[in-house]
Design an enzyme around this catalytic site. Structure first.
Site, mmCIF file in Angstrom:
data_model
loop_
_atom_site.group_PDB
_atom_site.id
_atom_site.type_symbol
_atom_site.label_atom_id
_atom_site.label_comp_id
_atom_site.label_asym_id
_atom_site.label_seq_id
_atom_site.Cartn_x
_atom_site.Cartn_y
_atom_site.Cartn_z
ATOM 1 N N HIS A 65 7.718 0.770 -14.310
ATOM 2 C CA HIS A 65 7.167 -0.945 -14.222
ATOM 3 C C HIS A 65 5.626 -0.935 -14.934
ATOM 4 O O HIS A 65 5.367 -2.099 -15.668
ATOM 5 C CB HIS A 65 6.946 -1.076 -12.771
ATOM 6 N N HIS A 66 4.955 -0.108 -14.587
ATOM 7 C CA HIS A 66 3.398 0.171 -15.177
ATOM 8 C C HIS A 66 3.037 1.322 -15.187
ATOM 9 O O HIS A 66 3.160 2.253 -14.365
ATOM 10 C CB HIS A 66 2.566 -1.109 -14.960
ATOM 11 N N GLN A 124 -0.941 7.651 -13.821
ATOM 12 C CA GLN A 124 -0.040 7.144 -12.545
ATOM 13 C C GLN A 124 1.088 6.311 -13.192
ATOM 14 O O GLN A 124 0.920 5.395 -13.988
ATOM 15 C CB GLN A 124 -0.929 6.286 -11.486
ATOM 16 N N HIS A 161 3.948 3.797 -12.017
ATOM 17 C CA HIS A 161 5.005 2.886 -10.951
ATOM 18 C C HIS A 161 6.475 2.834 -11.169
ATOM 19 O O HIS A 161 6.673 2.251 -12.287
ATOM 20 C CB HIS A 161 4.298 1.636 -10.881
ATOM 21 N N HIS A 205 -2.416 -8.754 -15.486
ATOM 22 C CA HIS A 205 -1.467 -8.213 -14.848
ATOM 23 C C HIS A 205 -1.033 -8.909 -13.473
ATOM 24 O O HIS A 205 -2.075 -9.326 -12.568
ATOM 25 C CB HIS A 205 -1.650 -6.743 -14.213
ATOM 26 N N HIS A 247 2.426 -9.853 -10.951
ATOM 27 C CA HIS A 247 4.127 -9.872 -10.802
ATOM 28 C C HIS A 247 4.907 -11.347 -11.032
ATOM 29 O O HIS A 247 4.491 -11.705 -12.120
ATOM 30 C CB HIS A 247 4.156 -9.345 -9.474
ATOM 31 N N MET A 251 0.116 -9.070 -7.614
ATOM 32 C CA MET A 251 -0.932 -8.656 -7.988
ATOM 33 C C MET A 251 -1.731 -9.809 -8.845
ATOM 34 O O MET A 251 -1.079 -10.461 -9.464
ATOM 35 C CB MET A 251 -0.987 -7.295 -8.611
#
Length: 337
Positions: free
Chosen positions: A60-61, A135, A137, A209, A211, A282
């Site tokens: 997703h990111h 990281q 997601h 960013h 959703h 977000m």
């Protein structure tokens, strides 16, 4: 040259490149956030380009952090700090134990990012960037449930041992808050730039960013009551770093940095809150900037509680440009209700 186990290092004519990737991970719960750390070398190196190796159908990111100390000594760990559940497959820990800074972000099949000439991110050596932590997601995990397939999403980084005269950073703006049912809501944040007079920020790129409810995310510099756009984008487009709207912009002591996420929740009977899952929202506006090489910011983020507890409320707020909630391509304007 760095000596790193699990890192592929390739020499280039002007430097070298290396991979930071997930080691064939197989997340089993949706909305899993996994982290992978690598230790930097004893010599300072200067990152000049990021090339993502990922697909939106899987990741997703991705965020790339620099840390003084990583959140875990394990190869991979669960770093969804805002998630309440405990992963049954990975131990839980923060992204960084200390010195956490975002230096790159990717989503929605965005392309490469090359920094301007004579600008770089300094890592390793005597910098505070002793580790890089990737990281990822994983919003959906269906493809991993059988155990047959794993993921190696990550980033190819180009770097050089040659110092640059300017060092890059990322300033992150965001909000908490909630979006009421059947509403268009403005989620807003603003902070005063309090650095010394000689510490001038030079923005050169921005990223947004959100959703599924985000329609327009915009960022501004406010100086002497005048709003100047840093960037404005539909967060449903490729979430890459774009050139700023106003080239050669500067941020100086006394300026205000402000950002707004325009959220649409017209067909939903439920309140949507800021959070870490695909069912949450977000609101983020990233500013990539550079300073003179011997300078650094005392603060590189700006957060507010968001609606219904916070909206812009300062003298220049009466002069907000209508474009702050106007789609940059369709020119559709979203009025809050």
């Amino acid at each position: 040259m760095w000596i790193l186990i699990s890192l592929a290092v390739v020499c280039l004519t002007s430097g070298f490149e290396f991979d930071v990737r997930m080691p064939n991970v197989k997340p089993q719960e949706r909305d899993t956030y996994l982290c992978k750390q690598i230790k930097m070398g004893e010599l300072t190196e200067y990152i000049t380009k990021f090339r993502p190796h990922a697909k939106a159908a899987t990741a997703h990111h991705m965020l790339l952090y620099s840390c003084i100390e990583p959140g875990s000594d394990e190869e991979v760990w669960d770093c969804g700090e805002m998630m309440q559940r405990k992963s049954t497959h990975y131990n839980k820990a923060p992204v960084c134990q200390s010195g956490s800074k975002i230096i790159y972000a990717w989503a929605m099949n965005a392309g490469d990012l090359k920094l301007p000439n004579d600008v770089s991110f300094a890592v390793g050596g005597n910098t505070e960037s002793k580790y890089l932590v990737l990281q990822v997601h994983y919003k959906s995990v269906e493809k991993f449930l059988s155990g047959k397939y794993g993921d190696n999403s990550g980033i190819i980084i180009e770097a050089s041992p040659v110092p640059t005269n300017h060092l890059a950073g990322v300033y992150l703006m965001g909000t908490g808050g909630e979006i009421k049912p059947h509403s268009i809501t403005y989620m807003e944040t603003a902070c005063l730039y309090k650095e010394p007079e000689n510490v001038v920020m030079y923005p050169f790129a921005y990223r947004v960013h959100a959703h599924t409810h985000g329609r327009v995310v915009s960022g501004y510099r406010i100086r002497n009551g005048i709003w100047t756009e840093i960037g404005r984008m539909d967060p449903r487009q490729e979430e890459m770093f774009y050139n700023i709207s106003s080239p050669r912009m500067t941020i100086k002591r006394g300026d205000v940095l402000a950002a707004r996420c325009t959220m649409e929740n017209l067909d939903n009977d439920k309140t949507v809150r800021i959070g870490m899952t695909q069912d949450d929202e977000m609101c983020n506006f990233y500013i990539m900037y550079y300073l003179n090489a011997n300078q650094k910011l005392s603060s590189d983020n700006c957060w507010t509680p968001g609606p219904p507890n916070y909206y812009w409320n300062f003298p220049a707020a009466d002069a907000v440009p209508e474009s702050a909630s106007t789609h940059p391509k369709t020119k559709q304007h979203y009025s809050s209700n």
